[in-house]
Scaffold this motif. Structure first.
Motif, PDB file in Angstrom:
ATOM      1  N   SER A 111       0.828  -1.203   0.000  1.00  0.00           N
ATOM      2  CA  SER A 111       0.000   0.000   0.000  1.00  0.00           C
ATOM      3  C   SER A 111       0.865   1.256   0.000  1.00  0.00           C
ATOM      4  O   SER A 111       0.591   2.226  -0.719  1.00  0.00           O
ATOM      5  CB  SER A 111      -0.918  -0.002   1.229  1.00  0.00           C
ATOM      6  N   ILE A 157      -4.915   3.585  -0.567  1.00  0.00           N
ATOM      7  CA  ILE A 157      -5.668   3.663   0.687  1.00  0.00           C
ATOM      8  C   ILE A 157      -6.353   2.350   1.073  1.00  0.00           C
ATOM      9  O   ILE A 157      -6.286   1.925   2.235  1.00  0.00           O
ATOM     10  CB  ILE A 157      -6.700   4.813   0.617  1.00  0.00           C
ATOM     11  N   PRO A 158      -7.049   1.638   0.149  1.00  0.00           N
ATOM     12  CA  PRO A 158      -7.763   0.417   0.563  1.00  0.00           C
ATOM     13  C   PRO A 158      -6.870  -0.651   1.198  1.00  0.00           C
ATOM     14  O   PRO A 158      -7.305  -1.355   2.111  1.00  0.00           O
ATOM     15  CB  PRO A 158      -8.368  -0.089  -0.757  1.00  0.00           C
ATOM     16  N   VAL A 169      -8.007  -4.737   9.149  1.00  0.00           N
ATOM     17  CA  VAL A 169      -9.025  -5.797   9.174  1.00  0.00           C
ATOM     18  C   VAL A 169      -8.370  -7.157   9.422  1.00  0.00           C
ATOM     19  O   VAL A 169      -8.822  -7.944  10.257  1.00  0.00           O
ATOM     20  CB  VAL A 169      -9.830  -5.810   7.858  1.00  0.00           C
ATOM     21  N   VAL A 184      -6.436   0.024   4.870  1.00  0.00           N
ATOM     22  CA  VAL A 184      -7.648  -0.379   5.601  1.00  0.00           C
ATOM     23  C   VAL A 184      -7.663  -1.885   5.813  1.00  0.00           C
ATOM     24  O   VAL A 184      -7.966  -2.383   6.896  1.00  0.00           O
ATOM     25  CB  VAL A 184      -8.908   0.074   4.835  1.00  0.00           C
TER      26      VAL A 184
END
Length: 414
Positions: free
Chosen positions: A90, A177-178, A185, A181
């Motif tokens: 990322s 960005i994803p 998780v 995230v």
């Protein structure tokens, strides 16, 4: 409620987590493909340099996947390796947006390959360990279909729109960005596979001497050859299709994004439909049929010059290639070996495929495009798919339903 029947069981949770993790990997990997028309003008890249940027990521991806995939089998831990590499790829997406020359882009994309390579072997090994037998093909296919939905459908629409309105640099920042995230998780919800005592006796931890079984397996070697040929189809096609659509067919950037998105959505649908079909009719016939249909995708692009809606429809109908990838990269090798070797087997097929289909052929296709025009890569891609079907005829069937039927037909207990 029976936890084995509930939708909220861990089998579904791990499938969804790996779906998004792998999907975000390919969102970041393929974003540069859709941005090449913008990057090539800004950084003054020729077709050979475009191919080399694609190739450097592939070769580092291949090496990293084999090393860390095998390490995860040896250590018995998936999560400890998956977490840091998710964060790393990322961050490297942001750095892709900072690159200001061919050389700096080459270095950043090579580092991204190192961080992304182990994701698929580890993801599929985690899914196989927690999948019920009757859903194994569907689960693995669904995870890899994220390439079609997130990587090839959503990504071209978003990054081309951002590049047109802002810049290609901003598009790279956004797609990083994803993954960040997803890191949080996985950190909270992912757990290491837990095998029953019976499974552990067959599928438990390994030592280095045990790995020889992977390299003696016929299906693993044939799957690796298919991987080399079929990744030629994938990476040559996806690398040069956007440039072809804008240069030869003179589509606008937004129109190119829509056509590539239709191909991506077809990849998503067929990516889990194909493996689900193979759960019923067998891995081998499904793989052969889908390889032959996939060859039509680049041929259609090279031969048909029609309106945007027609090209979108043709792209969707022929984008069945993602129905093949889960079969030869994970399902067939995974069913040919104990679970404890799955990450190594997937990493091997990925390594050979990335080195040949992801590294060598995109560069050669770039030189071919410079010499004979942008139609040349389309025919190279189609040839890779056809040859994959030919090699697949030598595979041994592994689908549990078909193997049990064959055994019962021969009066052998399943």
């Amino acid at each position: 409620m029976d936890s084995n029947r509930s939708f909220f069981r861990y089998e579904n949770a791990i499938v969804l987590m790996m779906f998004f993790t792998f999907g975000f990997v390919f969102m970041e990997r393929l974003s540069i493909v859709f941005l090449f028309p913008f990057i090539s003008q800004d950084l003054h890249l020729n077709n050979a340099q475009i191919g080399m940027i694609t190739s450097v990521l592939a070769v580092t991806w291949a090496i990293s996947g084999w090393v860390f995939g095998s390490l995860s089998d040896l250590s018995g831990s998936r999560k400890k390796i998956l977490l840091p590499i998710t964060l790393a790829f990322s961050v490297l997406s942001f750095l892709s947006g900072v690159a200001k020359s061919f050389g700096s882009m080459l270095v950043v994309r090579g580092l991204m390959g190192l961080s992304e390579g182990p994701v698929l072997p580890i993801a599929q090994a985690s899914v196989i360990a927690d999948s019920s037998e009757k859903r194994r093909g569907f689960n693995i296919g669904f995870v890899q279909s994220s390439l079609g939905l997130l990587g090839a459908t959503i990504t071209p629409i978003i990054v081309t729109a951002v590049a047109v309105k802002y810049s290609w640099h901003s598009a790279f920042y956004m797609v990083g960005i994803p993954g960040i995230v997803m890191f949080f998780v996985l950190w909270k919800y992912m757990r290491e596979p837990k095998l029953t005592p019976e499974q552990d006796a067959v599928h438990g931890k390994v030592n280095r001497k045990d790995f020889a079984v992977v390299y003696r397996n016929r299906n693993v070697w044939l799957s690796s050859i298919i991987s080399a040929l079929f990744m030629t189809w994938l990476f040559v096609f996806t690398t040069f299709a956007p440039v072809y659509l804008m240069t030869v067919d003179k589509f606008k950037a937004e129109e190119m994004g829509l056509i590539m998105a239709a191909i991506g959505f077809g990849s998503f649908v067929w990516g889990f439909v194909g493996p689900a079909i193979s759960d019923k009719v067998g891995r081998k016939p499904t793989l052969i049929g889908f390889c032959l249909i996939a060859a039509l995708s680049p041929i259609a692009l090279a031969v048909v010059h029609a309106s945007v809606p027609v090209m979108m429809l043709l792209g969707f109908l022929t984008a069945v290639g993602q129905g093949c990838f889960p079969l030869f990269m994970a399902v067939i090798p995974g069913e040919s070996l104990p679970f404890r070797f799955v990450a190594t087997a997937v990493a091997m097929t990925q390594f050979i495929g990335e080195i040949v289909g992801g590294t060598i052929t995109p560069t050669l296709a770039g030189f071919a495009a410079d010499a004979w025009g942008l139609q040349a890569p389309m025919w190279i891609a189609a040839g890779g798919a056809v040859l994959s079907a030919v090699v697949a005829t030598g595979l041994k069937e592994t689908a549990p339903a078909r193997v049990k039927t064959a055994n019962l037909g021969g009066n052998v207990p399943a």
